[in-house]
Motif scaffolding. Sequence first.
Motif, short mmCIF file in Angstrom:
data_model
loop_
_atom_site.label_atom_id
_atom_site.label_comp_id
_atom_site.label_asym_id
_atom_site.label_seq_id
_atom_site.Cartn_x
_atom_site.Cartn_y
_atom_site.Cartn_z
N VAL A 1 -5.17 -18.44 -4.03
CA VAL A 1 -5.54 -18.74 -2.64
C VAL A 1 -4.36 -18.46 -1.72
N TYR A 2 -3.18 -18.90 -2.14
CA TYR A 2 -1.96 -18.67 -1.37
C TYR A 2 -1.70 -17.18 -1.21
N PHE A 3 -1.87 -16.44 -2.30
CA PHE A 3 -1.69 -14.98 -2.26
C PHE A 3 -2.69 -14.34 -1.30
N ILE B 1 9.51 -8.28 4.21
CA ILE B 1 9.34 -9.60 3.61
C ILE B 1 8.13 -9.69 2.69
N TYR B 2 6.97 -9.23 3.16
CA TYR B 2 5.71 -9.54 2.48
C TYR B 2 5.54 -8.92 1.09
N PRO B 3 5.82 -7.62 0.88
CA PRO B 3 5.62 -7.08 -0.47
C PRO B 3 6.36 -7.85 -1.55
N LYS B 4 7.63 -8.17 -1.32
CA LYS B 4 8.39 -8.96 -2.29
C LYS B 4 7.82 -10.37 -2.43
N LEU B 5 7.44 -10.98 -1.31
CA LEU B 5 6.88 -12.33 -1.33
C LEU B 5 5.57 -12.37 -2.10
N LEU B 6 4.70 -11.41 -1.86
CA LEU B 6 3.42 -11.36 -2.57
C LEU B 6 3.61 -11.11 -4.06
N ASN B 7 4.56 -10.26 -4.39
CA ASN B 7 4.86 -10.01 -5.80
C ASN B 7 5.39 -11.27 -6.49
N LEU C 1 20.90 -8.50 -0.87
CA LEU C 1 21.73 -8.17 0.29
C LEU C 1 21.06 -7.13 1.17
N LEU C 2 20.42 -6.14 0.54
CA LEU C 2 19.73 -5.10 1.31
C LEU C 2 18.59 -5.71 2.13
N GLN C 3 17.83 -6.60 1.51
CA GLN C 3 16.71 -7.22 2.20
C GLN C 3 17.19 -8.02 3.41
N PHE C 4 18.27 -8.77 3.24
CA PHE C 4 18.77 -9.57 4.35
C PHE C 4 19.48 -8.72 5.41
#
Length: 283
Positions: free
Chosen positions: A18-20, A69-75, A90-93
């Motif tokens: 559901v969260y996904f 943010i979202y692709p990594k978060l969903l994974n 570090l790259l993401q931030f």
Amino acid sequence: MENLIGTHRNIFVISVYVYFFILFTVYILIICSNSTIVCLIWIHKNLHEPMYIFIAALLMNSVLFSTNIYPKLLNDILSDKQIISYSACLLQFFIFYSLGSSEFLLLAVMAYDRYVSICKPLQYSTIMKNSTVTVLLILTCFTLKGVFCNNSINHLYCDSSRAVTIYGVVVLLNLVFFPMLFILFTYAKILIISYQSCGEVRRKAAQTCLPHLLVLINYSCLVTYDIIIVRMASDFPKTARFVMTLQIVMYNPLFNPIIYGLKLREISKHLKRLFFLFHSVLT
């Protein structure tokens, strides 16, 4: 006992999906809402003006920000272990803060555009030439040649030397404080000129500046939160953290297209035509 454990596990699995589904739906809405307005600006020639071009750049910045943010978060939601390498983190931030800085600079450029349009209308076409717009867009897309230390990993990986502290202060001044002063100055001038002018000028100022101010206030709250969380990391209420995290990840990328789509007459007009077209095709 085994049945109880199995029931709890099933509930957990269902809640994960559901969260996904909720976050995936929000991500799709962010892409569609922002991209729709960008496409309308691209297609319709009457929207090929500096103000709308800057809005398109701001909305594309929101798409890139969310994609960071979202692709990594969903994974991570569907993974048993949430793992990321130090370099990838570090790259993401770095991308997170680079795009965040670009958004603030874009808001400053948009404030300048409104200042010229309202306070110097006869010189607008001369000042805001295509070359000027291009240069301003390039400046807002400029990324710092360094690595930004996120608040949560600052004390773990980032050197706390005086040089790094001074560097952080310089970055904060150049990307937040000075642009904010410039924005406040331009809108103060707009307010003064509008107050001294006729009703038509006041209506134009209210119609075109109000959406920018709403977006600015919303984003300034997020920047303020990101700054003070370093000093209040241990004492900041969990509920407030949760709300502000949702604001960053979900509300803010959806807030901009909603505000500009509803409040700016020309964009709203083209959106209504697009919805009517879809409705006629479906029916």
